[in-house]
Design an enzyme around this catalytic site. Structure first.
Site, PDB file in Angstrom:
ATOM      1  N   LYS A 250      12.130  85.456  19.777  1.00 16.07           N
ATOM      2  CA  LYS A 250      12.314  86.867  20.263  1.00 16.07           C
ATOM      3  C   LYS A 250      10.833  87.183  20.829  1.00 16.07           C
ATOM      4  CE  LYS A 250      16.627  88.015  19.020  1.00 16.07           C
ATOM      5  NZ  LYS A 250      17.490  88.505  18.167  1.00 16.07           N
ATOM      6  N   ASP A 324      22.293  86.501  23.645  1.00 15.07           N
ATOM      7  CA  ASP A 324      21.605  87.407  22.882  1.00 15.07           C
ATOM      8  C   ASP A 324      20.470  88.045  23.971  1.00 15.07           C
ATOM      9  OD1 ASP A 324      19.812  89.172  21.565  1.00 15.07           O
ATOM     10  OD2 ASP A 324      19.775  87.763  19.656  1.00 15.07           O
TER      11      ASP A 324
END
Ligand code: NAP
Length: 423
Positions: A250, A324
């Site tokens: 991320k 995601d």
């Protein structure tokens, strides 16, 4: 133009609004009043649990119904493994971009791509890029590499002890592979690297994750590896963490850019000059000129890679297809290249080294997300590599369309027309 310091001073004066230092301190002081009620928590989305949460909130009934209509027959229970403290759902429109013809190793055919967004002009732009690619015979999009990292960190008393631990771990490679393999049927530990920093060791564990994007899978496998090494190594760490922030999870990182995180894909197409003129209202030469200036602009900004707006494609596709969305942080990185060919046509390519997608696991089995994967024909096992190739093709469509819009002057016009309803 005011200097940076003057601008900061002016800004601070504006937000202070003439208040004295004491008045500001009063505004910011710790208040001695009771805490508000805790949110009745947990993963239960049963009607009474949701109702209890709503009882904390004081907003008009119409606003509440926009998020959750208690009479809605579609319950929230299906999200129990997706969210905690749930109070409802956000509605997002989904549009189709395409047809997008892809000639890949895994993705092959004509795709109508579902994109979930509230950004006007986004779907129109990708639709245009996709159509042009398709009219040119389609783009080649190829998966080049796969691997997802977890990077646990171990602290020792000395560099020597950390180094000995590293050597011991490297000697245990095969055992660690088995330990990781016992936690998953589809995951596989494929590589073990080491990063040494003083008396700290980071293990760089790289996995194949089957058709799952795999972040949970590699966390669970890495936990088992950590527990094994701590229990069996002659060099016992003072402490360790299952992830020590070297994996690029991320976030855009140079490491993922030069290696792989998730799936690395390259896509390319050559557009005849006449098509660039008739469909994109510009020329290959102007596209190349823009690309050169944009590349230098990106370097000056400190960008990792050189690209226009991969994030637009990936955020909208990830949301639609149960990926995601936070992984756009690492996925929207790479290199776009435009060149005039010897024949005067336009060669365009994109390379994205860290596409994190899956077609099983995560949110891919939720009803509307699964429906979007079905639109693509990419739901379920055996489809994740095709989904990655499709991401590359879609990113290419977007790079062509935005660059053409900037070259022809359509960029501002399209946003004025589609987002502001003018023109
Ligand atoms: P997951 O749903 O947790 O795991 C995938 C599941 O699918 C596993 O139980 C796996 O079983 C099973 N499976 C069945 N068929 C499979 C196939 N063909 N290929 C691969 N797996 C198959 O999903 P995940 O991909 O590991 O994790 C994704 C989620 O993790 C996302 O929602 C993401 O937001 C979240 N996430 C987690 C972390 C973290 O650190 N935990 C960090 C970032 C994001 P086997 O394992 O037995 O093969």
């Amino acid at each position: 133009m005011a200097s940076n310091e003057e601008r900061i001073e002016r800004f601070l004066r504006r937000i202070l609004g003439g208040r004295t230092a004491r008045e500001i301190a009063d505004t910011l002081k710790v208040e001695d009043r009771p805490f508000p009620a805790h949110i009745p928590g947990g993963s239960s989305n049963a009607a009474d649990a949701v109702e209890q949460r709503w009882s904390l909130l004081d907003i008009p009934e119409t606003s509440r119904r926009a998020l959750h209509d208690p009479e809605d027959s579609c319950g929230l229970e299906i999200y129990e493994r997706s969210i905690e403290n749930c109070i409802g759902t956000i509605k997002l429109p989904v549009g189709l971009a395409g047809p997008l013809r892809v000639r890949g190793i895994f993705a092959s055919g004509d795709f109508y791509v579902p994109l979930a967004t509230t950004e006007a002009a986004l779907v129109a732009s990708y639709a245009r890029g996709a159509q042009v690619i398709t009219e040119a015979g389609g783009c080649v999009s190829i998966l080049l590499h796969e691997g997802l990292r977890r990077t646990p960190g171990f602290a020792f008393r000395s560099i020597a002890e950390a180094g000995l631990f590293a050597i011991w771990c490297m000697e245990q490679k095969e055992t660690l592979r088995q330990v990781a393999g016992e936690t998953t049927r589809h995951g596989e530990l494929t590589d073990l690297g080491i990063a040494l920093e003083g008396n700290h060791i980071y293990l760089i564990l790289e996995y194949l994750t089957g058709d799952a994007s795999g972040q949970n899978m590699v966390t669970i496998a890495t936990q088992a590896v950590c527990e094994y090494v701590v229990a069996n190594s002659p060099f016992v760490p003072k402490h360790y963490f299952v992830e020590a922030n070297l994996s690029g999870d991320k976030k855009a990182t140079a490491h993922s850019f030069v290696t792989v995180r998730g799936k690395k894909v390259s896509a390319e197409v050559t557009l005849p000059a006449e098509m660039v003129q008739s469909r994109l209202h510009t020329t290959p030469q102007q596209m190349e000129r823009y690309w050169k200036m944009g590349a230098i602009g990106a370097i000056q900004s400190g960008s990792i890679g050189v690209q226009g707006h991969y994030a637009n494609a990936l955020a909208a596709l990830y949301i639609a297809c149960g990926q995601d969305p936070a992984c756009v942080a690492e996925s929207a990185v790479g290199i776009t290249r435009f060149e005039v060919t010897d024949d005067g046509d336009l060669y365009a390519s994109v390379t994205l080294p860290s596409i994190v997608v899956g077609t099983v696991g995560g949110a891919t089995s939720l009803p509307s997300q699964q429906a979007c994967l079905r639109i693509l024909g990419l739901a379920g096992e055996g489809k994740s590599q095709a989904l990655a190739e499709l991401c590359g093709a879609l990113a290419l469509a977007g790079e062509l369309s935005i660059t053409a819009a900037l070259c022809s002057g359509d960029f501002t016009r399209a946003h004025l027309k589609l987002a502001r309803g003018r023109g």
